[in-house]
Scaffold this active site. Structure first.
Site, PDB file in Angstrom:
ATOM      1  N   TRP A  79       0.857  -1.181   0.000  1.00  0.00           N
ATOM      2  CA  TRP A  79       0.000   0.000   0.000  1.00  0.00           C
ATOM      3  C   TRP A  79       0.900   1.239   0.000  1.00  0.00           C
ATOM      4  O   TRP A  79       1.841   1.319   0.783  1.00  0.00           O
ATOM      5  CB  TRP A  79      -0.876  -0.017   1.258  1.00  0.00           C
ATOM      6  CG  TRP A  79      -1.796   1.150   1.374  1.00  0.00           C
ATOM      7  CD1 TRP A  79      -2.572   1.693   0.377  1.00  0.00           C
ATOM      8  CD2 TRP A  79      -2.044   1.920   2.549  1.00  0.00           C
ATOM      9  NE1 TRP A  79      -3.288   2.748   0.876  1.00  0.00           N
ATOM     10  CE2 TRP A  79      -2.980   2.904   2.200  1.00  0.00           C
ATOM     11  CE3 TRP A  79      -1.573   1.866   3.855  1.00  0.00           C
ATOM     12  CZ2 TRP A  79      -3.451   3.834   3.113  1.00  0.00           C
ATOM     13  CZ3 TRP A  79      -2.035   2.776   4.767  1.00  0.00           C
ATOM     14  CH2 TRP A  79      -2.971   3.749   4.409  1.00  0.00           C
ATOM     15  N   ASP A 110      -0.638  -5.486   9.419  1.00  0.00           N
ATOM     16  CA  ASP A 110      -1.555  -4.384   9.134  1.00  0.00           C
ATOM     17  C   ASP A 110      -2.904  -5.014   8.782  1.00  0.00           C
ATOM     18  O   ASP A 110      -3.048  -5.650   7.728  1.00  0.00           O
ATOM     19  CB  ASP A 110      -1.002  -3.569   7.957  1.00  0.00           C
ATOM     20  CG  ASP A 110      -1.930  -2.441   7.554  1.00  0.00           C
ATOM     21  OD1 ASP A 110      -3.005  -2.289   8.163  1.00  0.00           O
ATOM     22  OD2 ASP A 110      -1.576  -1.698   6.615  1.00  0.00           O
ATOM     23  N   ALA A 120      -6.429  -4.089   7.923  1.00  0.00           N
ATOM     24  CA  ALA A 120      -7.310  -2.965   7.572  1.00  0.00           C
ATOM     25  C   ALA A 120      -8.631  -3.423   6.967  1.00  0.00           C
ATOM     26  O   ALA A 120      -9.501  -2.589   6.711  1.00  0.00           O
ATOM     27  CB  ALA A 120      -6.581  -2.024   6.605  1.00  0.00           C
ATOM     28  N   LYS A 150     -12.825   0.662   7.028  1.00  0.00           N
ATOM     29  CA  LYS A 150     -13.562  -0.042   5.971  1.00  0.00           C
ATOM     30  C   LYS A 150     -14.654  -0.943   6.539  1.00  0.00           C
ATOM     31  O   LYS A 150     -15.775  -0.927   6.064  1.00  0.00           O
ATOM     32  CB  LYS A 150     -12.619  -0.896   5.127  1.00  0.00           C
ATOM     33  CG  LYS A 150     -11.293  -0.265   4.827  1.00  0.00           C
ATOM     34  CD  LYS A 150     -11.328   0.658   3.634  1.00  0.00           C
ATOM     35  CE  LYS A 150     -10.127   1.578   3.700  1.00  0.00           C
ATOM     36  NZ  LYS A 150      -9.552   1.975   2.459  1.00  0.00           N
TER      37      LYS A 150
END
Ligand SMILES: Cc1ncc(COP(=O)(O)O)c(C=O)c1O
Length: 395
Positions: free
Chosen positions: A129, A210, A212, A245
Site C-alpha cells: 500500500w 496491518d 485494515a 472499511k
C-alpha cells in the site's frame, strides 16, 4: 523559515480523483479511490453505526478527554474482535490503545519500534500500500522490500519471499497485510502464514501485521487467521488495525494499535511507552468513532446488525468479482482474468501498462492509478460490460 521548504510531489491518487470529478462524460467510472461503494455508488453510513450514534447522542453527558489510551471498552472489544477465541488466553500478553485510524496505529507502532531499535529495517511487500512508505520514513526507520507479487501468475512468490525472510534477523521488522492485500488482492494462505510465523520464530525478526480489512475478505475469523496464528509461534509482534472499511467509519478515524509479548510485564512496558509516543503526538484520540464501535461490539443486536451488513458488503464484492471474471471470459474468450474471482477484498491489479491505463481514461473515462489497481467495489453491476469491453479494447 518556511520558504526553505521544497515543493511536494502531491498525491497522485487525489489528483486523479480531481480529474475524475471534472470529467463531464456520463459513462465515467472511478475504480481508483479505495473506498467501498454500494449498488447505488454510495459509501453509506452503516445502519448499526447510525443506531449506535443515536444512542451516543442521547446518552453522552460530557465531552471531557477520553484519556491517552482512548476508550477502554473499545480497546477490549477490539482485542476480542481481532483475536477471537484466543483473546481470553492472551489477556496478559496483548495490550491495545485506540488510535486515529489504521494509519495512526501504524505510525504509533513504528514510532514505538524506532524507540526500541532506531537502526531497524522495515521490510514491506513488493508492491505494498503506497502509504506504508511515507509512514516508515516518517518514523525514521530504514525501508526494504521483500518479493511478494507474481504479476503474471497473480499469486504470491512464496519461495522468493521466504528465501528473503530467511536471511533476516532481530534487527528486522516484516510488515504483512493481515487480509485483502492492498493493492494486489493476493493473500497468504494458512500454510503460508504458518511458515512465516515459524520463520519469524527461528530468525527472530518481528512480524508487524496491518489489518485494515477484517471481514471483507473471507470473513471476520478467517481474515484474522494470520494475526491469531502468530500468537502460537512468535514471542512478540505488533498489529495495526483500522475500522475505516469494516465499520465504514473512514472520516471518524478509528483504529487500534496492539502489542503482543510472551511476557506480561514487557507487554505492559510496551503499552506505557506507546502512550508516551501518543502523548507526544496528538495526546488524546477523538471519542466519537471508537465509542460507536464499542457500542456495536458490546450489544448483541447491534453486533448482529453490523455483521449482517458487513457480510452483505463482502457478498457484493465477491459477486462483482465473479461477474467481472465471467464477463472477461466470455468477452475475451480467455481465462486470463480468472484470478479476479480468486482474490480477496476490494482490490486487484489488472496487469495493464501505464499507457493502457491512460488510454482507458482518455477513451473510456475509466479512472485507475497507473499500476492498474482496480477497486472492484467501485463498480456498479451495470457497468461491468462497458468496463470489460473498454479493458479489452486497450489490451
Ligand atoms: C493496507 C491498508 N492499511 C491501512 C489503511 C489505513 O486506513 P485508515 O488510516 O484510513 O484507517 C488502509 C487504508 O486504505 C490500507 O489500505
Amino acid at each position: 523559515m518556511l520558504e526553505q521548504l521544497q515543493p511536494t510531489a502531491g498525491d497522485a491518487l487525489l489528483a486523479l480523483m480531481g480529474q475524475f470529478r471534472a470529467d463531464p462524460r456520463p459513462t465515467k467510472i472511478d475504480v481508483g479511490v479505495g473506498v467501498y461503494r454500494d449498488e447505488h455508488g454510495r459509501t453509506p453510513v452503516m445502519a448499526a453505526v447510525k443506531q449506535a450514534e443515536q444512542q451516543l447522542f442521547n446518552e453522552q453527558d460530557t465531552k471531557t478527554y477520553v484519556g491517552i489510551a482512548g476508550d477502554m471498552k473499545f480497546n477490549a472489544a477490539m482485542v476480542d474482535l481481532v483475536f477471537g477465541e484466543k483473546a481470553q488466553s492472551l489477556q496478559d500478553r496483548v495490550r491495545a490503545v485506540q488510535t486515529t485510524g489504521g494509519c495512526g496505529a501504524l505510525r504509533a507502532l513504528l514510532d514505538l519500534l524506532a524507540l526500541c531499535k532506531p537502526d531497524a529495517t522495515v521490510w514491506v511487500s513488493d508492491p505494498t500500500w503506497v502509504n506504508h512508505i511515507p509512514l516508515v520514513k516518517a518514523a525514521r526507520l530504514k525501508l526494504a522490500v521483500y518479493p511478494y507479487f507474481d504479476k503474471r501468475g497473480q499469486a504470491v512468490r512464496f519461495n522468493e519471499m521466504t528465501e528473503c525472510l530467511s536471511k533476516l534477523g532481530p534487527n528486522d521488522i516484516v510488515l504483512l497485510h493481515g487480509a485483502c492485500h492492498n493493492p494486489t488482492g493476493v493473500d497468504l494462505n494458512e500454510a503460508q502464514w504458518l511458515s512465516v510465523a515459524q520463520l519469524a520464530a527461528q530468525r527472530g525478526f518481528l512480524p508487524f501485521i496491518d489489518l485494515a480489512y477484517q471481514g471483507l475478505g473471507r470473513g471476520l475469523d478467517a481474515d484474522a487467521f494470520g494475526v491469531r496464528c502468530m500468537a502460537d509461534h512468535v514471542p512478540e509482534y505488533v498489529v495495526g488495525v483500522s475500522c475505516s472499511k469494516n465499520f465504514g467509519l473512514y472520516r471518524e478515524r478509528v483504529g487500534s494499535a496492539m502489542v503482543v509479548h510472551q511476557d506480561a510485564k514487557t507487554a505492559q512496558l510496551a503499552l506505557d511507552n506507546l502512550m508516551v509516543v501518543l502523548r507526544g503526538n496528538y495526546s488524546m484520540p477523538p471519542d466519537h468513532g471508537a465509542n460507536v464501535v464499542a457500542r456495536i461490539l458490546g450489544n448483541e443486536d447491534l453486533r448482529k446488525l453490523w455483521q449482517d451488513e458487513l457480510n452483505g458488503m463482502r457478498g457484493r464484492i465477491n459477486d462483482l468479482r465473479r461477474a467481472l471474471f465471467e464477463n472477461f471470459r466470455s468477452h475475451l474468450r480467455s481465462d486470463e482474468f480468472n484470478y479476479i474471482a480468486r482474490q480477496q477484498g476490494m482490490f486487484s491489479m489488472l496487469g495493464l501498462s501505464p499507457e493502457q491505463v491512460a488510454m482507458l481514461r482518455e477513451r473510456f473515462a475509466i479512472y485507475m492509478p497507473p499500476d492498474s489497481r482496480t477497486n472492484v467495489a467501485g463498480l456498479h453491476i451495470d457497468q461491468i460490460d462497458y468496463f470489460v469491453q473498454a479493458v479489452g479494447a486497450v489490451l
